[in-house]
Write a protein that holds these residues in place. Structure first.
Motif, PDB file in Angstrom:
ATOM      1  N   VAL A 126      47.546  -8.442 -23.269  1.00 43.67           N
ATOM      2  CA  VAL A 126      46.184  -8.346 -22.466  1.00 43.67           C
ATOM      3  C   VAL A 126      46.377  -6.926 -21.624  1.00 43.67           C
ATOM      4  O   VAL A 126      44.984  -6.934 -21.118  1.00 43.67           O
ATOM      5  CB  VAL A 126      47.019  -9.161 -21.219  1.00 43.67           C
ATOM      6  CG1 VAL A 126      48.014  -8.281 -20.297  1.00 43.67           C
ATOM      7  CG2 VAL A 126      45.833  -9.650 -20.335  1.00 43.67           C
ATOM      8  N   VAL A 127      46.552  -5.615 -21.954  1.00 44.64           N
ATOM      9  CA  VAL A 127      46.540  -4.298 -21.010  1.00 44.64           C
ATOM     10  C   VAL A 127      45.500  -3.879 -21.893  1.00 44.64           C
ATOM     11  O   VAL A 127      45.426  -2.556 -21.709  1.00 44.64           O
ATOM     12  CB  VAL A 127      47.328  -3.980 -20.775  1.00 44.64           C
ATOM     13  CG1 VAL A 127      48.446  -4.257 -19.768  1.00 44.64           C
ATOM     14  CG2 VAL A 127      48.801  -3.660 -22.213  1.00 44.64           C
ATOM     15  N   TYR A 128      45.308  -4.191 -23.058  1.00 40.31           N
ATOM     16  CA  TYR A 128      44.756  -3.293 -24.309  1.00 40.31           C
ATOM     17  C   TYR A 128      43.338  -4.223 -24.259  1.00 40.31           C
ATOM     18  O   TYR A 128      43.428  -5.241 -24.966  1.00 40.31           O
ATOM     19  CB  TYR A 128      45.618  -2.928 -25.434  1.00 40.31           C
ATOM     20  CG  TYR A 128      46.602  -2.248 -25.087  1.00 40.31           C
ATOM     21  CD1 TYR A 128      46.615  -0.077 -24.282  1.00 40.31           C
ATOM     22  CD2 TYR A 128      48.322  -2.505 -25.397  1.00 40.31           C
ATOM     23  CE1 TYR A 128      47.433   0.124 -24.712  1.00 40.31           C
ATOM     24  CE2 TYR A 128      49.316  -1.501 -25.077  1.00 40.31           C
ATOM     25  CZ  TYR A 128      49.091  -0.908 -24.512  1.00 40.31           C
ATOM     26  OH  TYR A 128      49.976   0.558 -23.802  1.00 40.31           O
ATOM     27  N   VAL A 174      44.412  -4.698 -17.355  1.00 41.49           N
ATOM     28  CA  VAL A 174      43.606  -6.066 -17.470  1.00 41.49           C
ATOM     29  C   VAL A 174      42.428  -5.898 -17.178  1.00 41.49           C
ATOM     30  O   VAL A 174      41.542  -6.637 -18.422  1.00 41.49           O
ATOM     31  CB  VAL A 174      44.952  -6.894 -16.935  1.00 41.49           C
ATOM     32  CG1 VAL A 174      44.530  -8.434 -17.232  1.00 41.49           C
ATOM     33  CG2 VAL A 174      46.306  -7.252 -17.062  1.00 41.49           C
ATOM     34  N   GLU A 175      42.086  -5.430 -16.389  1.00 43.13           N
ATOM     35  CA  GLU A 175      40.344  -6.046 -15.988  1.00 43.13           C
ATOM     36  C   GLU A 175      39.895  -5.769 -17.057  1.00 43.13           C
ATOM     37  O   GLU A 175      38.745  -5.992 -17.305  1.00 43.13           O
ATOM     38  CB  GLU A 175      40.596  -4.819 -14.734  1.00 43.13           C
ATOM     39  CG  GLU A 175      39.064  -4.688 -13.533  1.00 43.13           C
ATOM     40  CD  GLU A 175      38.362  -4.392 -12.416  1.00 43.13           C
ATOM     41  OE1 GLU A 175      37.482  -4.085 -12.688  1.00 43.13           O
ATOM     42  OE2 GLU A 175      39.391  -3.998 -12.363  1.00 43.13           O
ATOM     43  N   ASP A 176      39.588  -4.052 -17.604  1.00 41.14           N
ATOM     44  CA  ASP A 176      39.346  -3.777 -18.724  1.00 41.14           C
ATOM     45  C   ASP A 176      39.057  -4.371 -19.816  1.00 41.14           C
ATOM     46  O   ASP A 176      38.135  -4.274 -20.482  1.00 41.14           O
ATOM     47  CB  ASP A 176      39.604  -2.139 -18.768  1.00 41.14           C
ATOM     48  CG  ASP A 176      38.797  -1.329 -19.496  1.00 41.14           C
ATOM     49  OD1 ASP A 176      37.856  -1.567 -19.553  1.00 41.14           O
ATOM     50  OD2 ASP A 176      39.027  -1.352 -20.980  1.00 41.14           O
ATOM     51  N   ALA A 177      40.238  -4.562 -20.239  1.00 40.36           N
ATOM     52  CA  ALA A 177      40.345  -5.583 -21.322  1.00 40.36           C
ATOM     53  C   ALA A 177      39.671  -6.668 -21.477  1.00 40.36           C
ATOM     54  O   ALA A 177      39.372  -7.238 -22.649  1.00 40.36           O
ATOM     55  CB  ALA A 177      42.312  -5.717 -22.333  1.00 40.36           C
ATOM     56  N   VAL A 178      39.963  -6.881 -20.390  1.00 39.60           N
ATOM     57  CA  VAL A 178      39.492  -8.714 -19.952  1.00 39.60           C
ATOM     58  C   VAL A 178      37.918  -8.901 -19.775  1.00 39.60           C
ATOM     59  O   VAL A 178      37.216  -9.452 -21.378  1.00 39.60           O
ATOM     60  CB  VAL A 178      39.811  -9.571 -19.315  1.00 39.60           C
ATOM     61  CG1 VAL A 178      39.911 -10.689 -19.417  1.00 39.60           C
ATOM     62  CG2 VAL A 178      41.628  -9.936 -19.565  1.00 39.60           C
ATOM     63  N   PHE A 179      37.843  -8.235 -18.686  1.00 41.49           N
ATOM     64  CA  PHE A 179      36.186  -8.111 -18.024  1.00 41.49           C
ATOM     65  C   PHE A 179      35.077  -7.068 -18.454  1.00 41.49           C
ATOM     66  O   PHE A 179      34.119  -7.368 -18.311  1.00 41.49           O
ATOM     67  CB  PHE A 179      36.512  -8.450 -16.549  1.00 41.49           C
ATOM     68  CG  PHE A 179      37.017  -9.522 -15.850  1.00 41.49           C
ATOM     69  CD1 PHE A 179      36.906 -10.740 -15.509  1.00 41.49           C
ATOM     70  CD2 PHE A 179      38.578  -9.128 -15.266  1.00 41.49           C
ATOM     71  CE1 PHE A 179      37.323 -11.146 -15.295  1.00 41.49           C
ATOM     72  CE2 PHE A 179      39.087 -10.390 -15.679  1.00 41.49           C
ATOM     73  CZ  PHE A 179      38.309 -11.613 -15.221  1.00 41.49           C
ATOM     74  N   HIS A 199      31.956  -6.928 -12.235  1.00 39.89           N
ATOM     75  CA  HIS A 199      31.562  -7.009 -13.740  1.00 39.89           C
ATOM     76  C   HIS A 199      30.796  -8.470 -13.968  1.00 39.89           C
ATOM     77  O   HIS A 199      30.227  -8.507 -14.988  1.00 39.89           O
ATOM     78  CB  HIS A 199      32.957  -7.510 -14.038  1.00 39.89           C
ATOM     79  CG  HIS A 199      33.946  -6.426 -13.947  1.00 39.89           C
ATOM     80  ND1 HIS A 199      34.078  -5.163 -15.085  1.00 39.89           N
ATOM     81  CD2 HIS A 199      35.168  -6.108 -13.429  1.00 39.89           C
ATOM     82  CE1 HIS A 199      35.108  -4.337 -14.182  1.00 39.89           C
ATOM     83  NE2 HIS A 199      35.360  -4.468 -13.485  1.00 39.89           N
ATOM     84  N   GLY A 200      29.780  -8.972 -12.953  1.00 39.51           N
ATOM     85  CA  GLY A 200      28.692  -9.904 -12.831  1.00 39.51           C
ATOM     86  C   GLY A 200      29.107 -11.183 -13.391  1.00 39.51           C
ATOM     87  O   GLY A 200      29.470 -11.647 -14.071  1.00 39.51           O
ATOM     88  N   TYR A 201      30.693 -11.889 -12.559  1.00 35.76           N
ATOM     89  CA  TYR A 201      30.985 -13.077 -12.556  1.00 35.76           C
ATOM     90  C   TYR A 201      30.778 -13.151 -10.824  1.00 35.76           C
ATOM     91  O   TYR A 201      31.123 -12.727 -10.429  1.00 35.76           O
ATOM     92  CB  TYR A 201      32.888 -13.017 -13.504  1.00 35.76           C
ATOM     93  CG  TYR A 201      32.525 -12.884 -14.300  1.00 35.76           C
ATOM     94  CD1 TYR A 201      32.603 -13.840 -15.447  1.00 35.76           C
ATOM     95  CD2 TYR A 201      32.985 -11.180 -15.207  1.00 35.76           C
ATOM     96  CE1 TYR A 201      33.752 -13.139 -16.899  1.00 35.76           C
ATOM     97  CE2 TYR A 201      32.424 -11.286 -17.028  1.00 35.76           C
ATOM     98  CZ  TYR A 201      32.868 -12.325 -17.395  1.00 35.76           C
ATOM     99  OH  TYR A 201      33.345 -11.719 -18.700  1.00 35.76           O
ATOM    100  N   SER A 202      30.606 -14.575 -11.750  1.00 37.21           N
ATOM    101  CA  SER A 202      31.522 -15.414 -10.024  1.00 37.21           C
ATOM    102  C   SER A 202      32.673 -16.051  -9.867  1.00 37.21           C
ATOM    103  O   SER A 202      33.227 -16.448 -11.178  1.00 37.21           O
ATOM    104  CB  SER A 202      30.234 -16.627 -10.401  1.00 37.21           C
ATOM    105  OG  SER A 202      30.409 -17.581 -10.560  1.00 37.21           O
ATOM    106  N   ALA A 203      33.916 -16.579  -9.310  1.00 41.99           N
ATOM    107  CA  ALA A 203      34.878 -16.784  -8.974  1.00 41.99           C
ATOM    108  C   ALA A 203      34.744 -17.702  -8.099  1.00 41.99           C
ATOM    109  O   ALA A 203      34.989 -18.092  -7.028  1.00 41.99           O
ATOM    110  CB  ALA A 203      35.698 -15.473  -8.069  1.00 41.99           C
ATOM    111  N   GLU A 204      35.324 -19.259  -9.019  1.00 39.77           N
ATOM    112  CA  GLU A 204      35.733 -20.311  -7.937  1.00 39.77           C
ATOM    113  C   GLU A 204      37.583 -20.297  -8.286  1.00 39.77           C
ATOM    114  O   GLU A 204      37.957 -19.959  -8.891  1.00 39.77           O
ATOM    115  CB  GLU A 204      35.255 -21.326  -8.977  1.00 39.77           C
ATOM    116  CG  GLU A 204      35.868 -22.829  -7.812  1.00 39.77           C
ATOM    117  CD  GLU A 204      34.996 -24.162  -8.874  1.00 39.77           C
ATOM    118  OE1 GLU A 204      35.776 -25.027  -9.126  1.00 39.77           O
ATOM    119  OE2 GLU A 204      34.110 -24.056 -10.094  1.00 39.77           O
TER     120      GLU A 204
END
Length: 454
Positions: free
Chosen positions: A334-336, A364-369, A423-428
């Motif tokens: 998840v970190v790459y 993690v933020e970079d790899a996922v989002f 990163h252009g998302y909404s969070a619920e």
């Protein structure tokens, strides 16, 4: 190792005792042998009449084979591998034998006599020698709440030297009116609990085994916590998965509620292709695979062993070509960033983020989002505030030995909102599990949706 189960119905009950053969799916006129990693299992009927029928399971242990098999734990000294009581004393080996030869009977299914299989029956179970660790009343505490009358006879260290006292071994007889399926499942669970040991390596799938075998009786058992701890050989990482919360009346395990919540979130965003990041041995993957609305599924884990377990759970070795194309298992982290994960509708991180060192959260933020950038991300993590309701956790302890941190609700919301905004998302945010009025729910879920540019 020996255990016998006897059915002796009252004469006016209208039940033919020989029905026991149909309930255990074994012909009473035959002696059958089954091979198992621990040795040979013999199933036979010492008696089979219309008034009384007994089925016996005899496990002929192969001690040398156990030593050679790497599956089995070897914590004791070298000599004890060969010279010990294993061939004679009922233990987890006998429990495995029962689960092997009575697998169908333990489900309660009987096509020939469904009504009898679903009804309590007058049963007598005899275990000539069983290891009991934990006090003279342990057998009674474990079996009496299940409806059994217990007769226990302690076996002396040496009958010729009574001054030496009793050994830890006992002869146990159980009598009662219990459904046969439940009786077999109780033996399967409680034999290793009595001994407080298992002969094999215990992995994540042991929690699911306990859930299946404990169905219908374990949730209400007054010694449920003791049974759970011993069955899972006191492994904190496994005990955390059982989520023994203060409200023990909740019969649905938290891990099931958590998976339900993830599946609901995936449906809410209309996902058709899903990445299960940190899939482990495949608990969520198996649910995704059964739902044909998911047309492409990828399971990713850093552990090759977990991927092998997931492949077995999904039975990919015997799957069709179409199913193999639909489900893919990938070695990754998840970190790459991973180009193979680009283009999926959703990515799930179920109880994953808390296993990452805080210094790697930016990765993690970079790899996922940024790298994968799915249309939706579903993330669950423990609510640290709720830990106060776990009686087995001391202040400041985490639910799992491998957790690097655990967030409060406020901390998780702050981190997720910041990620979403950048990163252009909404969070619920959603609560998972039984909510406490002050401390919230045991699990917190964030559903990130990528916003479409105007």
């Amino acid at each position: 190792m020996l255990v016998t189960v006897t059915l002796e119905p009252a004469r006016d009950s209208g039940i033919d005792a020989s029905v026991l053969g149909f309930l255990v799916h074994k012909h009473p006129g035959k002696v059958q042998m089954f091979s198992a990693p621990v040795g040979d299992i013999h199933v036979f009927n010492p008696e089979a009449t219309s008034d009384r029928c007994t089925v016996a399971v005899l496990l002929e242990v192969d001690p040398i084979g156990l030593v050679r098999n790497k599956r089995f734990r070897g914590d004791a000294g070298v000599l004890e591998h060969y010279v010990n009581d294993r061939p004679y004393v009922a233990s987890s080996m006998l429990a495995v034998a029962i689960g092997t030869v009575f697998r169908t009977a333990m489900t309660g299914r009987s096509d020939s006599y469904p009504d009898v299989a679903a009804s309590p029956l007058p049963l007598r179970i005899e275990i000539p020698v069983v290891s009991v660790r934990g006090g003279d009343d342990l057998v009674r505490r474990l079996f009496e709440p299940c409806g059994w009358t217990v007769v226990q006879e302690r076996i002396p260290l040496d009958p010729d030297f009574p001054a030496w006292g009793d050994s830890r071994f006992s002869s146990v007889t159980l009598t009662g009116e219990v459904r046969l399926a439940e009786a077999l499942r109780q033996l399967y669970v409680l034999l290793p609990v009595l001994d407080d040991a298992k002969h094999y390596w215990v992995g994540d799938d042991e929690v699911a085994k306990l859930e299946r075998a404990g169905e219908g009786w374990l949730a209400q058992h007054p010694e449920r916590d003791l049974i759970t701890r011993r069955y899972l050989i006191h492994q904190r990482s496994l005990l955390a998965q059982t989520d023994d919360v203060a409200d023990s009346a909740a019969e649905t395990p938290l891990r099931v509620l958590r998976a339900d919540a993830v599946m609901t979130a995936l449906k809410d965003v209309g996902a058709r292709s899903v990445v299960d990041m940190g899939c482990g041995p495949g608990a969520l993957l198996s649910r995704l695979a059964k739902d044909l609305s998911f047309t492409k599924i990828a399971g990713v884990d850093v552990s090759a062993r977990s991927l092998e377990q997931a492949a077995r759970m999904l039975r990919l070795d015997s799957a069709s070509d179409a199913e193999r194309d639909r489900i893919e298992l990938l070695h990754g982290s998840v970190v790459y960033r991973d180009g193979r994960l680009v283009g999926f509708d959703a990515m799930v991180l179920m109880e994953v983020i808390e296993h990452v060192d805080p210094s790697r959260l930016a990765a993690v933020e970079d790899a996922v989002f940024v790298g994968a950038k799915p249309a939706a991300v579903v993330m669950t993590t423990p609510n640290a505030e709720y830990n106060a309701l776990y009686p087995t956790l001391v202040d400041g302890a985490f639910r799992h030995d491998d957790h690097r941190f655990e967030w409060t609700r406020e901390e998780f919301r702050a981190w997720a909102d910041d990620i979403a905004a950048r990163h252009g998302y909404s969070a619920e945010f959603r609560a998972v599990g039984v909510e406490d009025a002050v401390l919230g729910a045991p699990t917190q879920l964030a559903l990130f949706r990528r916003e479409v540019a105007a």
